[in-house]
Design a protein around this motif. Structure first.
Motif, mmCIF file in Angstrom:
data_model
loop_
_atom_site.group_PDB
_atom_site.id
_atom_site.type_symbol
_atom_site.label_atom_id
_atom_site.label_comp_id
_atom_site.label_asym_id
_atom_site.label_seq_id
_atom_site.Cartn_x
_atom_site.Cartn_y
_atom_site.Cartn_z
ATOM 1 N N GLN A 122 0.831 -1.205 0.000
ATOM 2 C CA GLN A 122 0.000 0.000 0.000
ATOM 3 C C GLN A 122 0.866 1.256 0.000
ATOM 4 O O GLN A 122 0.604 2.208 -0.752
ATOM 5 C CB GLN A 122 -0.918 -0.021 1.221
ATOM 6 C CG GLN A 122 -2.113 0.917 1.114
ATOM 7 C CD GLN A 122 -3.154 0.635 2.188
ATOM 8 O OE1 GLN A 122 -3.009 -0.298 2.986
ATOM 9 N NE2 GLN A 122 -4.202 1.436 2.221
ATOM 10 N N ALA A 123 1.898 1.268 0.830
ATOM 11 C CA ALA A 123 2.784 2.436 0.909
ATOM 12 C C ALA A 123 3.490 2.674 -0.419
ATOM 13 O O ALA A 123 3.590 3.815 -0.888
ATOM 14 C CB ALA A 123 3.799 2.239 2.030
ATOM 15 N N PRO A 156 19.105 9.852 7.468
ATOM 16 C CA PRO A 156 18.121 8.756 7.405
ATOM 17 C C PRO A 156 16.807 9.256 6.807
ATOM 18 O O PRO A 156 16.432 10.414 6.982
ATOM 19 C CB PRO A 156 17.944 8.350 8.878
ATOM 20 C CG PRO A 156 19.136 8.894 9.584
ATOM 21 C CD PRO A 156 19.548 10.121 8.846
ATOM 22 N N LEU A 157 16.130 8.369 6.124
ATOM 23 C CA LEU A 157 14.869 8.729 5.483
ATOM 24 C C LEU A 157 13.794 9.038 6.519
ATOM 25 O O LEU A 157 13.621 8.309 7.491
ATOM 26 C CB LEU A 157 14.395 7.576 4.591
ATOM 27 C CG LEU A 157 13.067 7.805 3.852
ATOM 28 C CD1 LEU A 157 13.249 8.829 2.738
ATOM 29 C CD2 LEU A 157 12.535 6.496 3.288
ATOM 30 N N THR A 158 13.092 10.130 6.312
ATOM 31 C CA THR A 158 11.879 10.448 7.072
ATOM 32 C C THR A 158 10.840 10.880 6.048
ATOM 33 O O THR A 158 10.994 11.917 5.400
ATOM 34 C CB THR A 158 12.117 11.572 8.093
ATOM 35 O OG1 THR A 158 13.155 11.181 8.999
ATOM 36 C CG2 THR A 158 10.852 11.848 8.884
ATOM 37 N N LEU A 159 9.808 10.076 5.892
ATOM 38 C CA LEU A 159 8.869 10.295 4.787
ATOM 39 C C LEU A 159 7.434 10.113 5.257
ATOM 40 O O LEU A 159 7.095 9.116 5.896
ATOM 41 C CB LEU A 159 9.165 9.300 3.662
ATOM 42 C CG LEU A 159 8.481 9.548 2.321
ATOM 43 C CD1 LEU A 159 9.049 10.800 1.655
ATOM 44 C CD2 LEU A 159 8.667 8.347 1.400
ATOM 45 N N SER A 348 14.839 4.365 -1.426
ATOM 46 C CA SER A 348 14.989 4.607 0.015
ATOM 47 C C SER A 348 13.828 3.991 0.786
ATOM 48 O O SER A 348 14.018 3.404 1.856
ATOM 49 C CB SER A 348 15.060 6.117 0.290
ATOM 50 O OG SER A 348 16.187 6.696 -0.334
ATOM 51 N N LEU A 349 12.625 4.133 0.238
ATOM 52 C CA LEU A 349 11.454 3.533 0.879
ATOM 53 C C LEU A 349 11.574 2.013 0.903
ATOM 54 O O LEU A 349 11.284 1.370 1.925
ATOM 55 C CB LEU A 349 10.187 3.956 0.137
ATOM 56 C CG LEU A 349 8.875 3.303 0.599
ATOM 57 C CD1 LEU A 349 8.580 3.656 2.050
ATOM 58 C CD2 LEU A 349 7.718 3.719 -0.303
ATOM 59 N N ARG A 354 12.161 -3.290 3.493
ATOM 60 C CA ARG A 354 12.897 -4.553 3.654
ATOM 61 C C ARG A 354 13.263 -4.782 5.113
ATOM 62 O O ARG A 354 13.195 -5.916 5.613
ATOM 63 C CB ARG A 354 14.164 -4.543 2.792
ATOM 64 C CG ARG A 354 13.909 -4.739 1.310
ATOM 65 C CD ARG A 354 15.194 -5.083 0.579
ATOM 66 N NE ARG A 354 16.199 -4.043 0.703
ATOM 67 C CZ ARG A 354 16.324 -3.017 -0.131
ATOM 68 N NH1 ARG A 354 15.479 -2.887 -1.145
ATOM 69 N NH2 ARG A 354 17.274 -2.118 0.034
ATOM 70 N N ARG A 355 13.639 -3.714 5.793
ATOM 71 C CA ARG A 355 13.961 -3.841 7.218
ATOM 72 C C ARG A 355 12.714 -4.217 8.021
ATOM 73 O O ARG A 355 12.795 -5.016 8.961
ATOM 74 C CB ARG A 355 14.547 -2.526 7.740
ATOM 75 C CG ARG A 355 15.918 -2.201 7.181
ATOM 76 C CD ARG A 355 16.457 -0.894 7.741
ATOM 77 N NE ARG A 355 17.730 -0.537 7.133
ATOM 78 C CZ ARG A 355 18.418 0.558 7.416
ATOM 79 N NH1 ARG A 355 17.936 1.418 8.308
ATOM 80 N NH2 ARG A 355 19.566 0.814 6.819
#
Length: 369
Positions: A122-123, A156-159, A348-349, A354-355
């Motif tokens: 969904q994301a 780090p990604l912040t989205l 990046s998403l 995956r994590r």
């Protein structure tokens, strides 16, 4: 409506117990404004942490009555509803209506791994669709520099990820400002920045149409804002993966001129010839011209640019390093075209997703043991 704020958090290394893995999920989904490390109990007694650890994650096949959860967690119905609403919006849990306002909440898919897979799909779809907005505002034509140097300290990604929705009638926001707010480019609480003519929106529009990297000084001069404020805005842009901060190799001649003038004044000609890289990189004619101009105090940026014209950019960078100089930094969109920016954000998403899949597997393993 799907609505979540994702934050890139390192995978747990040494501590892989249930509490640590649950905390990782809470931090990644930004379910608690104050991070666990700042609390005396490291967030383990937080209602969201206990709700996930003891109920939704521990017994994924069970539907939980809201009133029972409120009693067990010692929360008021309003407080519990706030936490459950955020979890529902994030797509991790769902609910069934049982009439008279009663709801039962459950982990989607019947297991944590399946819930994460539903969330990930969904994301990814929402981000991919909503990034199409970049195509409508893209104006960069020749963004490549003569010498491209990679970004060294990407944050780090912040989205933010939010479903598309129509604008509210008579709202001060525009489609672009709403889009920026949804992706987190305006901060957690946008306030006045959500307006169509806010400095954040103007800055993003400027960057989508600008080929050369943008320095803080240039941005402050163009937009009329304070450098500190613009710097904070640009850091938010960088955290989204849409903007990068790179060495401005287009200002290489200026940096060389400044380094030459500084070192000549401090250390003299002999040092510049032997240790400053002049003899190593420049020919005798170039050395003489530059040193004579420095001695007379008449060296200009144009002189440096002229003498460096036939020298490879990599060699110019080496000369700058030997002279102890440094390039200024500039911000630009993270891609030569809108399609590349989309790919970079999606990559990046995908790394965060995956994590999430990996931690879900680890958590299920711990819960079943």
């Amino acid at each position: 409506m799907f609505k979540v704020r994702l934050q890139e958090v390192s995978l747990p290394t040494s501590d892989r117990d249930i509490d640590s893995l649950t905390t990782w999920f809470v931090d990644t989904l930004c379910l608690v404004r104050k991070r666990g490390d700042d609390m005396a109990d490291h967030g383990l007694a937080n209602p969201v942490h206990r709700l996930l650890r003891d109920y939704l994650f521990a017994q994924p096949e069970v539907g939980w009555d809201a009133q029972m959860l409120a009693d067990e967690l010692a929360l008021t119905p309003a407080s519990l509803n706030h936490h459950l609403t955020r979890l529902v919006q994030s797509g991790i849990i769902g609910y069934t209506n049982e009439g008279k306002g009663w709801r039962r909440y459950y982990l989607r898919g019947g297991s944590l791994s399946k819930a994460v897979e539903i969330f990930a799909n969904q994301a990814s779809i929402i981000v991919n669709q909503r990034l199409e907005m970049l195509d409508n505002h893209w104006g960069r034509e020749n963004p490549r520099l003569v010498l491209e140097l990679p970004e060294n300290d990407r944050p780090p990604l912040t989205l933010g990820i939010v479903d598309h929705r129509p604008l509210i009638p008579d709202s001060e926001e525009s489609l672009l400002s709403q889009w920026m707010g949804d992706f987190g480019l305006l901060g957690e609480r946008p306030g006045k920045e959500i307006k169509a003519d806010s400095i954040s929106v103007q800055l993003f529009e400027l960057m989508m149409g600008r080929d050369a990297p943008l320095s803080l000084d240039e941005a402050a001069e163009i937009l009329g804002g304070q450098k500190a404020r613009i710097g904070r805005i640009l850091e938010r842009f960088r955290s989204s993966g849409m903007v990068e901060r790179i060495p401005r190799t287009d200002r290489l001649s200026v940096a060389l001129w400044n380094a030459m003038a500084t070192q000549h004044q401090r250390r003299g000609e002999d040092w510049m010839l032997k240790k400053g890289g002049f003899q190593r990189i420049l020919n005798a004619k170039q050395q003489t011209k530059l040193l004579m101009a420095l001695k007379k105090g008449k060296l200009s940026i144009e002189d440096v640019d002229k003498e460096m014209k036939n020298i490879d950019p990599q060699q110019q960078m080496l000369l700058l390093n030997l002279l102890g100089g440094r390039l200024p930094l500039g911000h630009r969109m993270n891609g030569e075209d809108s399609a590349q920016v989309k790919r970079n954000v999606q990559d990046s998403l995908d790394r965060v997703l995956r994590r999430m899949r990996r931690v879900a597997e680890m958590l299920e393993s711990e819960l079943s043991s």
